[in-house]
Design an enzyme around this catalytic site. Sequence first.
Site, PDB file in Angstrom:
ATOM      1  N   PRO A  89       0.812  -1.222   0.000  1.00  0.00           N
ATOM      2  CA  PRO A  89       0.000   0.000   0.000  1.00  0.00           C
ATOM      3  C   PRO A  89       0.847   1.274   0.000  1.00  0.00           C
ATOM      4  O   PRO A  89       0.343   2.355  -0.282  1.00  0.00           O
ATOM      5  CB  PRO A  89      -0.818  -0.097   1.299  1.00  0.00           C
ATOM      6  CG  PRO A  89      -0.745  -1.535   1.701  1.00  0.00           C
ATOM      7  CD  PRO A  89       0.564  -2.037   1.194  1.00  0.00           C
ATOM      8  N   GLU A 116       3.456  -7.959   8.522  1.00  0.00           N
ATOM      9  CA  GLU A 116       3.419  -6.486   8.445  1.00  0.00           C
ATOM     10  C   GLU A 116       4.189  -5.969   7.230  1.00  0.00           C
ATOM     11  O   GLU A 116       4.251  -4.768   6.996  1.00  0.00           O
ATOM     12  CB  GLU A 116       3.994  -5.861   9.721  1.00  0.00           C
ATOM     13  CG  GLU A 116       3.273  -6.262  11.011  1.00  0.00           C
ATOM     14  CD  GLU A 116       1.764  -6.042  10.942  1.00  0.00           C
ATOM     15  OE1 GLU A 116       1.350  -4.921  10.603  1.00  0.00           O
ATOM     16  OE2 GLU A 116       1.015  -6.994  11.226  1.00  0.00           O
ATOM     17  N   ARG A 154      -2.741  -9.821 -20.294  1.00  0.00           N
ATOM     18  CA  ARG A 154      -3.788  -9.620 -21.289  1.00  0.00           C
ATOM     19  C   ARG A 154      -3.414  -8.575 -22.335  1.00  0.00           C
ATOM     20  O   ARG A 154      -4.083  -8.458 -23.357  1.00  0.00           O
ATOM     21  CB  ARG A 154      -5.125  -9.294 -20.617  1.00  0.00           C
ATOM     22  CG  ARG A 154      -5.113  -8.084 -19.747  1.00  0.00           C
ATOM     23  CD  ARG A 154      -6.323  -8.028 -18.846  1.00  0.00           C
ATOM     24  NE  ARG A 154      -7.586  -7.993 -19.584  1.00  0.00           N
ATOM     25  CZ  ARG A 154      -8.000  -6.982 -20.331  1.00  0.00           C
ATOM     26  NH1 ARG A 154      -7.259  -5.892 -20.440  1.00  0.00           N
ATOM     27  NH2 ARG A 154      -9.148  -7.034 -20.961  1.00  0.00           N
ATOM     28  N   ASP A 169     -10.897  -1.412 -23.722  1.00  0.00           N
ATOM     29  CA  ASP A 169     -11.025  -1.450 -22.270  1.00  0.00           C
ATOM     30  C   ASP A 169     -11.213  -0.070 -21.668  1.00  0.00           C
ATOM     31  O   ASP A 169     -10.807   0.934 -22.251  1.00  0.00           O
ATOM     32  CB  ASP A 169      -9.763  -2.045 -21.631  1.00  0.00           C
ATOM     33  CG  ASP A 169      -9.672  -3.529 -21.878  1.00  0.00           C
ATOM     34  OD1 ASP A 169     -10.711  -4.153 -22.148  1.00  0.00           O
ATOM     35  OD2 ASP A 169      -8.550  -4.048 -21.802  1.00  0.00           O
TER      36      ASP A 169
END
Length: 230
Positions: A89, A116, A154, A169
Amino acid sequence: MRFDVITLFPEMFSALTEFGVSRRANQNSLYALNTWNPREFTKDRHKTVDDRPYGGGPGMVMMYQPLKDCLSAIEETLQEKPYVIYLSPQGKPLTQQKVSDLSQHKNITLLCGRYEGVDERLISTSVDEEISLGDFVVSGGELPAMMLMDAMVRLLPGALGHTQSAEQDSFSDGLLDCPHYTRPEVVDGLSVPSVLLEGNHAKIKAWRYAQKVARTQQRRPDLECRAITS
Ligand code: 4GT
């Protein structure tokens, strides 16, 4: 293209090699996927990969040594150094443009954290780029790594059938996708927009583009699309 994935849970990656577009691309050798378990690079009899954080606090941290040795073993199997990505993150948010740029690399190594996360010294010395899939937390880097790999796979030439197309897309033009409909023409009293049934392809193209712009402005004002209606 070749992926090497450092993970405590290698079996998870069958989600890519056993299903759908990513399975077919793997079978057709458009990409190779190797997993490496840092537990096999431990030196103690308990095969310890984690330890308590300096400074205290909850949880455990993945140790430097097993990961570094794992990475060295990967490098020994390659002609040149791989591009090393750590999913967390704290990374730079992933975009379709970034996916496209990354898919140009021949060898990508993905490091999947657990607990963690990973000792910062491994990240600062050995990771080329830290990437986040968004502002949320999951319990391991494996699912984010698989999402990143799927997004890259893809885009590889030949991965999508001729009926599918990466060019249509969401985000390929910086806009969200338009709504889609299939048979029947009416279901539970819900009709298909008439423009899609009339066969005027210029009109359909204009309608779809207007839908994309309207949805992007409404749902994602942060994407700041320019409202050109051509
Ligand atoms: C969220 C993301 C990610 C996690 C994300 C290290 C231990 C990170 C658990 C891991 N959560 N990884 N890549 N939003 N959790 O991309």
